[in-house]
Design a protein around this motif. Structure first.
Motif: not given
Ligand SMILES: CC(C)(COP(=O)(O)OP(=O)(O)OC[C@H]1O[C@@H](n2cnc3c(N)ncnc32)[C@H](O)[C@@H]1OP(=O)(O)O)[C@@H](O)C(=O)NCCC(=O)NCCS
Length: 139
Positions: A121-139
């Motif tokens: 989770l990245l805070t302080h990019l857009d005020d009041g709406d954090p950025e959720v970071v996702y990853v797709r890991v190959p099986r």
């Protein structure tokens, strides 16, 4: 439905601006122009008409989907899912990262549907709406 994917270049700016509602925003426009110049933009056309695009760039040495955009009139028809799967297929690294605002329910649903997991989770990019970071890991 005939889906065709292509790598976009600077000459595709007007095509994208015709269906991207935010292309008039100066910040978006400049970023899009730079991304097109770097050949990071992938275009999806359906039955010959461009209606979605995704941007694939570098993130700490891994592929990163920095934007997925489907023309409003073409949403909920599987195009976002098809484009995201395509980007993972052409990505130069096995692990692919992406992110979206916490408030973006459609994008969270799409990530969950395609088996992505939360990386942070990245805070302080857009005020009041954090950025959720996702990853797709190959099986
Ligand atoms: C997010 C976005 C790319 C989704 O594209 P789309 O073509 O509508 O998505 P799809 O039709 O492929 O949806 C695949 C699945 O994602 C989920 N989903 C997509 N949109 C959804 C919505 N509005 N509400 C709930 N779930 C949704 C569903 O599970 C859906 O499967 P289903 O239709 O069988 O239920 C599109 O809404 C968009 O361009 N939004 C604006 C730009 C943006 O916010 N991009 C993400 C930040 S990078």
């Amino acid at each position: 439905m005939d889906m065709e994917f292509s790598r976009a270049g600077p000459s595709d700016l007007a095509t994208i601006a015709a269906f991207d509602e935010q292309a008039g925003d100066p910040g978006r426009r400049t970023w899009l122009e730079d991304s097109l110049r770097r050949r990071e933009v992938h275009l999806l056309s359906v039955d010959g008409a461009a209606c979605a695009y995704g941007v694939l760039e570098d993130f700490f040495g891994h592929a990163f989907v920095s934007l997925l955009y489907v023309a409003p009139a073409r949403r909920r028809q599987g195009l976002g899912a098809g484009l995201l799967a395509h980007l993972c297929g052409v990505a130069a690294t096995p692990k692919v990262f992406s992110s979206t605002n916490l408030s973006n329910a459609p994008m969270h649903a799409l990530f969950a549907r395609q088996g992505w997991t939360v990386s942070g989770l990245l805070t302080h990019l857009d005020d009041g709406d954090p950025e959720v970071v996702y990853v797709r890991v190959p099986r």
